[in-house]
Scaffold this active site. Structure first.
Site, PDB file in Angstrom:
ATOM      1  N   GLU A 224       6.138   3.486   4.524  1.00  0.00           N
ATOM      2  CA  GLU A 224       4.912   3.824   5.254  1.00  0.00           C
ATOM      3  C   GLU A 224       5.250   4.682   6.467  1.00  0.00           C
ATOM      4  O   GLU A 224       6.330   4.525   7.056  1.00  0.00           O
ATOM      5  CB  GLU A 224       4.245   2.545   5.760  1.00  0.00           C
ATOM      6  CG  GLU A 224       3.832   1.590   4.674  1.00  0.00           C
ATOM      7  CD  GLU A 224       3.075   0.425   5.277  1.00  0.00           C
ATOM      8  OE1 GLU A 224       1.851   0.539   5.408  1.00  0.00           O
ATOM      9  OE2 GLU A 224       3.710  -0.580   5.640  1.00  0.00           O
TER      10      GLU A 224
ATOM     11  N   ARG B 168     -16.665 -14.920  15.261  1.00  0.00           N
ATOM     12  CA  ARG B 168     -16.908 -15.744  16.464  1.00  0.00           C
ATOM     13  C   ARG B 168     -17.777 -15.021  17.486  1.00  0.00           C
ATOM     14  O   ARG B 168     -18.305 -15.641  18.389  1.00  0.00           O
ATOM     15  CB  ARG B 168     -15.578 -16.077  17.136  1.00  0.00           C
ATOM     16  CG  ARG B 168     -14.687 -16.941  16.280  1.00  0.00           C
ATOM     17  CD  ARG B 168     -13.397 -17.193  17.006  1.00  0.00           C
ATOM     18  NE  ARG B 168     -13.608 -18.147  18.074  1.00  0.00           N
ATOM     19  CZ  ARG B 168     -12.998 -19.330  18.147  1.00  0.00           C
ATOM     20  NH1 ARG B 168     -12.130 -19.679  17.244  1.00  0.00           N
ATOM     21  NH2 ARG B 168     -13.249 -20.154  19.137  1.00  0.00           N
TER      22      ARG B 168
ATOM     23  N   HIS C  42       3.945  -7.786  -2.408  1.00  0.00           N
ATOM     24  CA  HIS C  42       3.738  -6.508  -3.090  1.00  0.00           C
ATOM     25  C   HIS C  42       4.959  -6.067  -3.906  1.00  0.00           C
ATOM     26  O   HIS C  42       4.847  -5.711  -5.076  1.00  0.00           O
ATOM     27  CB  HIS C  42       3.413  -5.397  -2.088  1.00  0.00           C
ATOM     28  CG  HIS C  42       2.214  -5.665  -1.228  1.00  0.00           C
ATOM     29  ND1 HIS C  42       1.116  -6.353  -1.675  1.00  0.00           N
ATOM     30  CD2 HIS C  42       1.926  -5.317   0.058  1.00  0.00           C
ATOM     31  CE1 HIS C  42       0.212  -6.413  -0.691  1.00  0.00           C
ATOM     32  NE2 HIS C  42       0.690  -5.801   0.356  1.00  0.00           N
TER      33      HIS C  42
ATOM     34  N   HIS D  72      -3.222  -6.708  -3.102  1.00  0.00           N
ATOM     35  CA  HIS D  72      -3.972  -5.499  -3.457  1.00  0.00           C
ATOM     36  C   HIS D  72      -3.132  -4.499  -4.247  1.00  0.00           C
ATOM     37  O   HIS D  72      -3.672  -3.617  -4.896  1.00  0.00           O
ATOM     38  CB  HIS D  72      -4.649  -4.877  -2.230  1.00  0.00           C
ATOM     39  CG  HIS D  72      -3.745  -4.102  -1.326  1.00  0.00           C
ATOM     40  ND1 HIS D  72      -2.950  -4.705  -0.396  1.00  0.00           N
ATOM     41  CD2 HIS D  72      -3.530  -2.773  -1.198  1.00  0.00           C
ATOM     42  CE1 HIS D  72      -2.274  -3.765   0.267  1.00  0.00           C
ATOM     43  NE2 HIS D  72      -2.606  -2.586  -0.208  1.00  0.00           N
TER      44      HIS D  72
HETATM   45  C1  BG6 Z   1      -0.589  -4.841   3.658  1.00  0.00           C
HETATM   46  C2  BG6 Z   1       0.370  -5.104   4.789  1.00  0.00           C
HETATM   47  O1  BG6 Z   1      -0.592  -5.910   2.767  1.00  0.00           O
HETATM   48  O2  BG6 Z   1      -0.216  -3.654   2.961  1.00  0.00           O
HETATM   49  C3  BG6 Z   1       0.424  -3.904   5.722  1.00  0.00           C
HETATM   50  O3  BG6 Z   1      -0.018  -6.241   5.500  1.00  0.00           O
HETATM   51  C4  BG6 Z   1       0.705  -2.629   4.959  1.00  0.00           C
HETATM   52  O4  BG6 Z   1       1.408  -4.087   6.736  1.00  0.00           O
HETATM   53  C5  BG6 Z   1      -0.234  -2.497   3.763  1.00  0.00           C
HETATM   54  O5  BG6 Z   1       0.532  -1.543   5.847  1.00  0.00           O
HETATM   55  C6  BG6 Z   1       0.168  -1.319   2.881  1.00  0.00           C
HETATM   56  O6  BG6 Z   1      -0.793  -1.129   1.902  1.00  0.00           O
HETATM   57  P1  BG6 Z   1      -1.022   0.314   1.257  1.00  0.00           P
HETATM   58  O7  BG6 Z   1      -2.022   0.096   0.188  1.00  0.00           O
HETATM   59  O8  BG6 Z   1      -1.480   1.210   2.363  1.00  0.00           O
HETATM   60  O9  BG6 Z   1       0.326   0.739   0.739  1.00  0.00           O
END
Ligand code: BG6
Length: 493
Positions: free
Chosen positions: A220, A54, A244, A182
């Site tokens: 994390e 935007r 995940h 991912h």
């Molecule tokens: C993301 C989440 O999908 O994955 C985040 O939205 C998280 O909150 C992240 O920090 C963690 O990914 P990775 O690859 O760093 O373990």
């Protein structure tokens, strides 16, 4: 559900069109991943990258304000090559758009070339997905060669996920839709499939009663950072568990697929998701723990509590930690608990899967080991490793046994560069490989299991339990394990 695949088309010129092109995900992950793909010649020869935002920026402003200042620092220093970077920047166009305004799509149409493969990457809030797809189609930008990538979380609950799937499905066939998680792009996760299905030795043991328990942890160190606006509405169950962690669980638990074809793999994952035992209110009260971090220290540095973070409402109930015990109602996994755990501001960053094998039925060696069970530890982060913990004889005259690791040293065995998850998955999208993406029914099955937990928590009205930043979560999480005389992996080291 089966996906009708388009016949393999030769590499067409590519227009990679990124909605949310000025957002966090773009500068942290997508653009660095595309740079790496470019550096390693994995983008089709005639590629352009159209980023949408935007902000009233010109192309030059976008390059300076965003690419140079924000995205470039996320490229690994040793991979940076100024010649390649300049060439990469030359692929870019910035398109200023209000994605809700149909007229603005004409601006995109004026820039995107006809006859190319358009990949629309929707790195925006999921509330916008429907409008974006409708508007793209109305502007005549979607054709049989187009693909759309949908970022997680896809919806907020089952109904919103279904709505999005229906809306996107009006314009894209299932074979054109890439629902990204991912974690499925991580090297070790893909390696787990090879470990399970490329080696015969684990097959017979990969089930109850030889496996006693499975632990999946994604811990994390980071806190919510600048994402409170998104995170506070989402919480850890939606952000991490529904996608995940459940995807990891699927790869551990699925039956051998008949092939690596996308639908063959996804059919098996779907069966696992549909076999997850639904949680009753009593199960939720007993088998789930949610927490919220309070001020503490991570890596020796003092950090704020969640409620003190910017943009977090003062009485927020959002969970930054979840631990739970799940069961899969099928023959292979009957009565094998799967302990899932994730949290922010934990003691250390670690993502791992621990397969706990059953104990020895009987020990002839008196010096110990009777209660010993082997463990297969698959670490995804911070380092990738696969270790099988076994007992071995301690050198000396007695028969003393000690646990040692059979270590699959992947870093040493393969010196090749390992692509980051986003790079790998973006290349999959470009090449039309759907195996590591979620199919619609999978995603909906994951929501169907997760939603009652969210409802149960919300009905209880209870606040998440506090845990000090820099620990492994609330005491109730340890207690969840202790009830069956077990401990989380870090406590058994
Ligand atoms: C993301 C989440 O999908 O994955 C985040 O939205 C998280 O909150 C992240 O920090 C963690 O990914 P990775 O690859 O760093 O373990």
């Amino acid at each position: 559900m089966t996906t009708k695949h388009a016949s393999a088309t030769p590499d067409l010129p590519l227009d990679m069109i990124i909605f949310g092109g000025t957002g966090d995900l773009s500068f942290r992950k997508l653009l660095p991943a595309l740079y790496m793909a470019h550096l390693h010649c994995n983008l089709p020869p005639d590629t352009r990258i159209l980023t949408i935002g935007r902000k009233p920026w010109s192309r030059e402003e976008y390059i300076n304000e965003f690419m140079e200042s924000k995205a470039k620092p996320f490229i690994e220093k040793k991979a940076f090559d100024s010649g390649a970077w300049d060439k990469f920047l030359s692929l870019f166009e910035y398109v200023r758009m209000d994605v809700d305004s149909i007229e603005d799509y004409e601006r995109l149409k004026a820039v995107s070339r006809p006859g190319v493969r358009r990949v629309f990457y929707l790195a925006t809030s999921p509330d916008l997905f429907t409008n974006i797809c409708d508007n793209l189609a109305a502007a005549g930008l979607v054709d049989g060669n187009s693909r759309v990538v949908l970022e997680k979380p896809l919806g907020h609950d089952l109904a919103s996920a279904q709505e999005i799937n229906v809306a996107v499905g009006k314009h894209f066939s299932e074979a054109q839709i890439y629902r990204i998680d991912h974690y499925l792009g991580k090297e070790t996760v893909q390696n787990l499939m090879v470990l399970r299905f490329g080696n015969a030795i684990f097959g017979p043991l990969w089930q109850a009663p030889y496996i006693k328990r499975v632990q999946i942890t994604v811990a994390e160190e980071v806190g919510v950072g600048s994402r409170a606006g998104f995170y506070d509405k989402t919480g850890a169950l939606r952000d991490m568990v529904q996608n995940h962690l459940l995807q990891l669980l699927c790869i551990v638990a699925m039956e051998p697929p008949v092939s690596l074809d996308p639908d063959a793999v996804r059919d098996e994952k779907l069966k696992v998701l549909r076999s997850l035992r639904p949680m009753t209110p009593e199960d939720i009260a007993r088998d789930t723990v949610r927490g919220q971090y309070t001020a503490g220290a991570v890596n020796g540095e003092p950090v704020k509590g969640y409620l003190e973070e910017d943009n977090v409402p003062p009485n927020s109930h959002a969970e930054t930690f979840v631990a739970l015990r799940a069961y899969i109602n099928n023959w292979r996994w009957a009565n094998v608990p799967f302990f899932l755990r994730t949290g922010k501001r934990m003691q250390k960053k670690v993502s791992e899967i621990v397969i706990e094998f059953s104990e020895l039925p009987f020990s002839i060696i008196p010096s110990g080991g009777r209660n010993y069970g082997n463990r297969l530890v698959i670490q995804l982060q911070p380092e990738e490793s696969i270790q099988l913990q076994m007992l071995a004889k301690e050198p000396g005259s007695g028969m003393h046994m000690l646990p040692v690791n059979l270590n699959l040293d992947l870093q040493q065995a393969f010196t090749e560069r390992r692509a980051e998850a986003y790079e790998r998955l973006l290349i999959d999208v470009i090449r039309g490989r759907l195996t590591h993406f979620m199919r619609r029914d999978e995603l909906e099955a994951a929501w169907a299991w997760a939603e009652p937990i969210l409802e149960g928590w919300s009905k209880s009205g209870e606040r998440p339990r506090g845990y000090t930043a820099g620990t492994f979560g609330p005491a109730a999480s340890t207690a969840l394990m202790a009830r069956e005389n077990a401990v989380w992996a870090e406590e058994s080291q």
